[in-house]
Design a protein around this motif. Structure first.
Motif, PDB file in Angstrom:
ATOM      1  N   PRO A 140     -46.259 -56.526  49.136  1.00  0.00           N
ATOM      2  CA  PRO A 140     -45.237 -56.703  48.096  1.00  0.00           C
ATOM      3  C   PRO A 140     -44.036 -55.788  48.283  1.00  0.00           C
ATOM      4  CG  PRO A 140     -47.422 -56.776  47.115  1.00  0.00           C
ATOM      5  CD  PRO A 140     -47.627 -56.394  48.555  1.00  0.00           C
ATOM      6  N   ALA A 141     -44.266 -54.562  48.722  1.00  0.00           N
ATOM      7  CA  ALA A 141     -43.155 -53.619  48.908  1.00  0.00           C
ATOM      8  C   ALA A 141     -42.227 -54.092  50.031  1.00  0.00           C
ATOM      9  CB  ALA A 141     -43.690 -52.226  49.210  1.00  0.00           C
ATOM     10  N   ARG A 142     -42.816 -54.517  51.152  1.00  0.00           N
ATOM     11  CA  ARG A 142     -41.970 -54.980  52.261  1.00  0.00           C
ATOM     12  C   ARG A 142     -41.276 -56.283  51.891  1.00  0.00           C
ATOM     13  NH1 ARG A 142     -38.198 -55.623  54.933  1.00  0.00           N
ATOM     14  NH2 ARG A 142     -38.139 -56.261  57.112  1.00  0.00           N
ATOM     15  N   PHE A 143     -41.956 -57.159  51.166  1.00  0.00           N
ATOM     16  CA  PHE A 143     -41.322 -58.412  50.760  1.00  0.00           C
ATOM     17  C   PHE A 143     -40.157 -58.137  49.812  1.00  0.00           C
ATOM     18  CE2 PHE A 143     -40.770 -62.120  48.023  1.00  0.00           C
ATOM     19  CZ  PHE A 143     -40.614 -63.115  48.977  1.00  0.00           C
ATOM     20  N   ALA A 144     -40.329 -57.203  48.888  1.00  0.00           N
ATOM     21  CA  ALA A 144     -39.234 -56.843  47.977  1.00  0.00           C
ATOM     22  C   ALA A 144     -38.056 -56.265  48.755  1.00  0.00           C
ATOM     23  CB  ALA A 144     -39.730 -55.844  46.931  1.00  0.00           C
ATOM     24  N   GLU A 145     -38.353 -55.453  49.761  1.00  0.00           N
ATOM     25  CA  GLU A 145     -37.289 -54.915  50.609  1.00  0.00           C
ATOM     26  C   GLU A 145     -36.567 -56.046  51.330  1.00  0.00           C
ATOM     27  OE1 GLU A 145     -36.841 -51.474  54.021  1.00  0.00           O
ATOM     28  OE2 GLU A 145     -38.529 -52.875  54.169  1.00  0.00           O
ATOM     29  N   TYR A 146     -37.334 -56.994  51.845  1.00  0.00           N
ATOM     30  CA  TYR A 146     -36.760 -58.156  52.531  1.00  0.00           C
ATOM     31  C   TYR A 146     -35.843 -58.948  51.611  1.00  0.00           C
ATOM     32  CZ  TYR A 146     -37.066 -63.208  53.588  1.00  0.00           C
ATOM     33  OH  TYR A 146     -36.795 -64.548  53.764  1.00  0.00           O
ATOM     34  N   GLU A 147     -36.285 -59.209  50.394  1.00  0.00           N
ATOM     35  CA  GLU A 147     -35.453 -59.947  49.444  1.00  0.00           C
ATOM     36  C   GLU A 147     -34.158 -59.193  49.147  1.00  0.00           C
ATOM     37  OE1 GLU A 147     -36.084 -63.164  47.338  1.00  0.00           O
ATOM     38  OE2 GLU A 147     -36.614 -63.253  49.466  1.00  0.00           O
ATOM     39  N   ALA A 148     -34.263 -57.875  49.007  1.00  0.00           N
ATOM     40  CA  ALA A 148     -33.062 -57.073  48.762  1.00  0.00           C
ATOM     41  C   ALA A 148     -32.132 -57.102  49.973  1.00  0.00           C
ATOM     42  CB  ALA A 148     -33.461 -55.640  48.427  1.00  0.00           C
TER      43      ALA A 148
END
Length: 206
Positions: A140-148
């Motif tokens: 989830p943390a890497r995916f949130a970074e990706y979305e940002a």
């Protein structure tokens, strides 16, 4: 480091080709362009690192590896032909390095598969596309970074317009019977990708 010169040279040697001396640095420079936030050296390194663990699953691993180097070589958010231009660059680089024409054609086709607009035509294309999309099934943390990072690349797009278009893309992935083509990568990433995409899609809707 996976972006180092030695593994790059090994991939070209496996194809019986020798690229221009400056090509490795030129590609790294492209992935380091200041307008990029996601399609960067980080993404390239993540792809190559993941591929190292699954290269035994493809028929022509050196071709897939070179295609990964080129798949986002040209990236301009204001254009819609980035993959075509990247594929053409890969083809010309391979031909210039004395690779067989059929190798150059297959690598160009691999790069074009990362448009994600049609189903992969070969198993090698399928695995390359899966590697490119692995971030969807990241933590989830890497995916949130990706979305940002994606939002940063499209910072010029108004928030409502971005949410609508991004939501359509996310919904498109969720609508697929399977996001990942390769069994081992589907097993590893599919469930997490669907959770991540569903959570992100909810933020795109009013």
């Amino acid at each position: 480091m996976r972006l180092a010169l030695d593994p790059w040279q090994a991939a070209w040697q496996a194809l019986g080709a020798r690229p221009a001396d400056a090509l490795h640095a030129e590609l790294l420079g492209r992935y380091g362009e200041t307008h990029r936030a996601y399609h960067t050296q980080q993404h390239l390194a993540e792809c190559l690192s993941l591929f190292d663990g699954v290269r035994h699953l493809v028929g022509r691993p050196a071709e897939v590896e070179i295609a990964l180097w080129f798949h986002d070589a040209i990236y301009d958010v204001h254009r819609h032909d980035n993959e075509a231009r990247s594929a053409d660059w890969a083809r010309q680089a391979l031909l210039g390095a004395k690779a067989p024409a059929e190798v150059a054609a297959r690598v160009a086709a691999l790069v074009m598969a990362t448009r994600h607009s049609v189903a992969p035509a070969t198993a090698d294309e399928g695995l390359l596309v899966d590697v490119d999309l692995a971030v969807l099934g990241a933590t989830p943390a890497r995916f949130a970074e990706y979305e940002a990072q994606i939002r940063a690349e499209y910072a010029h797009v108004p928030a409502q317009v971005f949410a609508e278009k991004r939501g359509a893309i996310l919904a498109g992935f969720l609508a697929r019977p399977a996001i990942y083509a390769c069994g081992p990568l589907r097993h590893r990433f599919e469930a997490a990708a669907r959770r991540n995409l569903s959570a992100a899609l909810a933020t795109c809707r009013p």
